[in-house]
Design an enzyme around this catalytic site. Structure first.
Site, PDB file in Angstrom:
ATOM      1  N   CYS A  35       0.821  -1.088  -0.094  1.00 29.10           N
ATOM      2  CA  CYS A  35       0.363   0.105  -0.142  1.00 29.10           C
ATOM      3  C   CYS A  35       0.866   1.221  -0.084  1.00 29.10           C
ATOM      4  CB  CYS A  35      -0.990   0.037   1.050  1.00 29.10           C
ATOM      5  SG  CYS A  35      -2.385   1.094   1.113  1.00 29.10           S
ATOM      6  N   HIS A  53      -3.445  -5.940   1.375  1.00 29.87           N
ATOM      7  CA  HIS A  53      -2.598  -6.113   2.432  1.00 29.87           C
ATOM      8  C   HIS A  53      -2.413  -7.439   2.918  1.00 29.87           C
ATOM      9  CE1 HIS A  53      -2.282  -1.643   3.764  1.00 29.87           C
ATOM     10  NE2 HIS A  53      -3.286  -1.643   2.839  1.00 29.87           N
ATOM     11  N   GLU A  92      -0.602  -8.667   5.113  1.00 36.04           N
ATOM     12  CA  GLU A  92      -0.438  -8.723   6.586  1.00 36.04           C
ATOM     13  C   GLU A  92      -1.651  -8.566   7.508  1.00 36.04           C
ATOM     14  OE1 GLU A  92      -0.389  -6.186   5.018  1.00 36.04           O
ATOM     15  OE2 GLU A  92      -0.617  -4.070   6.199  1.00 36.04           O
TER      16      GLU A  92
END
Lengths: 234, 81
Positions: free
Chosen positions: A87, A204, A206
């Site tokens: 991002c 994302h 994570e």
């Protein structure tokens, strides 16, 4: 010896904690890095996490790119150290010219936050080895400046060299996370450099590493296990 | 002190949805006859010392590396009287 993976915190970074956690879950040692510290503290790889570093002033990633820690990261990334930009981290990598192209305001001008379906196009980068080419995954997407842009020649070059690492899955139900969410050219969600050690993407991974939280999916964990395997076998 | 203005605009081939949104809002507000709007940035630099060729070269370099992202934007440098 344990593999050490660093996560940079800039003023305005949001996802450093989740990235550190994902690294730990994957079996590596997470190391916090500070934007004003040039020293990378013997890490073997670096994650540039998401957020709004420097408030996205001027352009997303434009100011962070000149921070002291980036001087060392740019030098070591050019030398082959694995770097993942997620991002805002992807925006920093394009501003630093470690990856080609640039990120623009979403074509519909709205902030978007949803689970997004992606297709893994290249499973041979340092960060995608634990996927298989063509595999579809679903991970969260949340941004307002996510429209990937590059000139036609650069796009052709990326395609020819297999450097489009992830594409948005456009066929299917929008409620299912399908569709190009921001007007990115050629549905590009993530790319790599020629060496495959530098990868950037807007969604994302994570945030999708544990069954208990978030979407309940763990489609993001292979990013971190891939680089770990790569570093251990190096 | 002399003022130097750097104008930064998206390249013509880059889609500018913000400009389009402004253009679409104009007729609603009673401002007709505007076919297209493109939105850019303007930087006003107050320069210490003389604005000679060396100073302009530095500002050009500054615009190229920082104020504009030349992958997507063009810029112009103007000295204001």
């Amino acid at each position: 010896m344990t593999t050490r993976i660093g996560v940079v915190t800039f003023p305005g970074t949001l996802d450093d904690r989740d990235s550190l956690r994902a690294i730990r879950l994957a079996g590596a040692e997470p190391v916090s890095l500070w934007h004003r510290d040039k020293d990378l503290h013997q890490v073997d790889a670096v994650v540039l996490a998401g957020g709004f570093s420097y408030g996205d002033y001027l352009r997303a990633g434009a100011i962070s790119r000149f921070s002291p820690v980036m001087e060392t990261i740019i030098e070591q990334a050019r030398g082959g150290m694995p770097v993942l930009g997620i991002c805002n981290g992807f925006q920093i990598l394009t501003e630093a010219h470690l990856l080609p192209g640039a990120m623009l305001r979403n074509n519909h001008l709205h902030f978007i936050c949803r689970d997004q379906k992606l297709r893994v196009e290249n499973a041979e980068t340092a960060w995608t080895g634990d996927y298989t080419a063509g595999q579809e995954i679903s991970i969260p997407l949340k941004n307002v400046d996510g429209r990937y842009t590059a000139d036609e020649r650069t796009l052709d070059e990326l395609e020819a060299e297999g450097r489009v690492a992830f594409r948005y899955v456009v066929d299917g139900d929008a409620a299912d996370g399908a569709g190009n969410p921001n007007g990115s050219l050629r549905d590009i969600a993530g790319i790599s450099n020629a060496g495959g050690n530098i990868v950037g993407l807007m969604p994302h991974p994570e945030h999708a590493v544990e069954p208990l939280v978030g979407t309940g999916r763990t489609d993001g964990i292979p990013f971190f296990t891939s680089v770990l395997k790569k570093l251990v076998n190096a | 002190m002399a003022r130097v203005v750097v104008d930064v605009m998206l390249k013509p081939e880059i889609l500018d949805p913000q400009g389009q949104a402004v253009q679409r809002a104009l007729p609603r507000l009673g401002f007709d006859g505007i076919a297209d709007v493109r939105q850019g940035k303007r930087f006003e630099l107050e320069v210490e010392g003389p604005v000679d060729q060396a100073a302009l070269d530095r500002i050009h370099k500054m615009a190229e590396t920082f104020l504009a992202n030349t992958v997507i934007e063009d810029f112009t440098v103007k000295v204001e009287a």
